[in-house]
Design an enzyme around this catalytic site. Sequence first.
Site, mmCIF file in Angstrom:
data_model
loop_
_atom_site.group_PDB
_atom_site.id
_atom_site.type_symbol
_atom_site.label_atom_id
_atom_site.label_comp_id
_atom_site.label_asym_id
_atom_site.label_seq_id
_atom_site.Cartn_x
_atom_site.Cartn_y
_atom_site.Cartn_z
ATOM 1 C CD GLU A 373 -3.104 -0.773 2.258
ATOM 2 O OE1 GLU A 373 -4.230 -1.290 2.137
ATOM 3 O OE2 GLU A 373 -2.738 -0.170 3.295
ATOM 4 C CD GLU A 485 -5.047 -4.966 3.125
ATOM 5 O OE1 GLU A 485 -3.844 -5.238 2.938
ATOM 6 O OE2 GLU A 485 -5.437 -4.050 3.876
#
Length: 941
Positions: A373, A485
């Site tokens: 991320e 995710e």
Amino acid sequence: MKIKQIKQSLSLLLIITLIMSLFVPMASANTNESKSNAFPFSDVKKTSWSFPYIKDLYEQEVITGTSATTFSPTDSVTRAQFTVMLTRGLGLEASSKDYPFKDRKNWAYKEIQAAYEAGIVTGKTNGEFAPNENITREQMAAMAVRAYEYLENELSLPEEQREYNDSSSISTFAQDAVQKAYVLELMEGNTDGYFQPKRNSTREQSAKVISTLLWKVASHDYLYHTEAVKSPSEAGALQLVELNGQLTLAGEDGTPVQLRGMSTHGLQWFGEIVNENAFVALSNDWGSNMIRLAMYIGENGYATNPEVKDLVYEGIELAFEHDMYVIVDWHVHAPGDPRADVYSGAYDFFEEIADHYKDHPKNHYIIWELANEPSPNNNGGPGLTNDEKGWEAVKEYAEPIVEMLREKGDNMILVGNPNWSQRPDLSADNPIDAENIMYSVHFYTGSHGASHIGYPEGTPSSERSNVMANVRYALDNGVAVFATEWGTSQANGDGGPYFDEADVWLNFLNKHNISWANWSLTNKNEISGAFTPFELGRTDATDLDPGANQVWAPEELSLSGEYVRARIKGIEYTPIDRTKFTKLVWDFNDGTTQGFQVNGDSPNKESITLSNNNDALQIEGLNVSNDISEGNYWDNVRLSADGWSENVDILGATELTIDVIVEEPTTVSIAAIPQGPAAGWANPTRAIKVTEDDFESFGDGYKALVTITSEDSPSLETIATSPEDNTMSNIILFVGTEDADVISLDNITVSGTEIEIEVIHDEKGTATLPSTFEDGTRQGWDWHTESGVKTALTIEEANGSNALSWEYAYPEVKPSDGWATAPRLDFWKDELVRGTSDYISFDFYIDAVRASEGAISINAVFQPPANGYWQEVPTTFEIDLTELDSATVTSDELYHYEVKINIRDIEAITDDTELRNLLLIFADEDSDFAGRVFVDNVRFE
């Protein structure tokens, strides 16, 4: 009225078929002509707000134009035309020929009749329908909302209603519908804040309403599609192929493959999940064909704890063994720039593992994820921006690793993107030039709403803010996407679970063959965790090793885990009743009678002997105890647990069960009187008996189950429903047999329905710092949603001053993460900044019931928006419970600690950084603590 299909069976394809002539008779074009794929309407600009809706309906062959090349988006729509749209779209047919309106002679009377029967239209006050009148915006809102509520449930009005400048002009019949249409995203006002209720609706407005309505009511058929979910032994090496104009994942034979599975949480915290039993459960019981190994780098991960890499190797081997693809996730999180110093080992890490497995026959099971991320998070280093520059930074980091990995094989490579991997659209605008590259998307269903349309052409990247629309953009612009995710909570882990929203997302992913990994395999106390967490007095944490049976029981899964398991398998989600409970009170597994003895008032007590035999309570001498009638149990032997030194909370219990073990089937009668502070003695209503037919073979003998209800034993109900005390500390049993001299009792258990006891906190008050609590309130302090303790927060006196106080105990069975069971206090205050302060300081008092082992580690965390909502203070304050006697003792006999935690050394924040909120976390470090604690005089200094 007849309805061709109701929602559960009305697939989107059928809807499309039903409304092929949606805008007839408005259209003058020949609707039987086949369309080219090109969008034909020259009067609908691709930059127009309505373009995505009109394009959506056109591509599904739902609408036609007013000519071959025009749509006439601003033309009006009649009441009949819009009614036809709704009834055909929803598959409604009239069941009666009794047309309810005076103006029957019109081309759409059948559809109007069907809409009337469904409650969608009501007509005008003069008894006419007025089919050829133009439909107004408020009429369209009313009809669209009624149509939605016909198929779904009736909507409640929102607590905070949308205010329009012309609200007073909205007719009474439409006022609620206008509010509900806004909630459903069907209609809204103009940019000046006016709804314009009496203005005629246009064709482009109708397109938006119909497009959105069909999206809202379409069934989620793709939730149950599993044809593409193939194991690596079946699908082989992965590749990307073009399908319906979009790149998608496929197996060696070129047919689509979808990966569905779970992500671990951080391996440095929850590494116990890497065990064979867990991987077998995920592969066999859950139907996962993929697992993601989340190896954090910062936050006490690989950079400072390199042995966590061993868990990656173990996880890869277990995935090979149990037929799952495995994502090796270089978990960039804090800081958010993958080029930060802490991530400097990325190239070597991937090269080492790639070299290790390059000749392995199952090497193709491995998928590389280069940057979890990327984000603005500057906790521990730099973040990056949510724009093209941010993507360029990720690309700069990734390209050398991609080049190296391509030299070693063609394994699939996943690359994250800015804003916590919510921007695959940026990647699509400037993709990495290599084969087998996919781009990550992350979403949380409580924070990231769905969108059934993309963006108008030319939408600037700064205005591309919907995550699902970003995925659509990426697919439409030639790159492949992988949801590495996603979670059922909000993005911060709180709230929910949001299962309805998750269904919309998963239906979209499955429809477009987008693979997905759910976050996460953890028993941490957060909504998105898959397993039941520890919560004091409520639940024990699920073991991440499911044991030899290699299956987690449903009650060991969280709500989210239970839901995601069903969605991986492609089966209906049917949640278990979590209000039911069972407590085993006496199991006799310690070789004793566990306090049972012959009661002093028992008849024939001299003839009875109690002992433990084969881990059960054996009773000998029952040939003198032979009354097996329902009501005359008084002549039978009487046992009691007078020597039992424990007690059990049986709040909500409705049944007591006992295993009865005999050598040969017979009749056994038992009556029971549970006892406790709320109930001393109350005669049983009846004895309960089991007969020969109730016994089944068990070892060398036979076993039957006696079930005693609260109706049979009034004391059970008295204790279980007492408002004062629900503990059972003893039980009296009246035992009789027909012809058996020796029997055994085992597994004396209570069961019932959990009753939620309201936790009553003292008044929260206004957030105040310093927090002295002298006004008798909590001054803004509360439990964080992830707190392992949520007992009553009250204001009590400590050392002559008011203090915030609570009771708690750490569990005997410890999770690997000491924060999982920790009390977590949360304090929110506007304009909270560090300023010139160097410390968080407060007085901490302990009134210990038990405190002789381990330590309490006090941690502080800020959640500043500019730092990715997480800024852990690097230092902690440790309380060594083995040296408790060396602490200062107050006049009221409390142990006193002056806590000071250095906040000056936090490099990623400045004196004026908005901190938002402060967490104080009292972590368990192998301690046995139980008691009450007090916090006072919380301050910056």
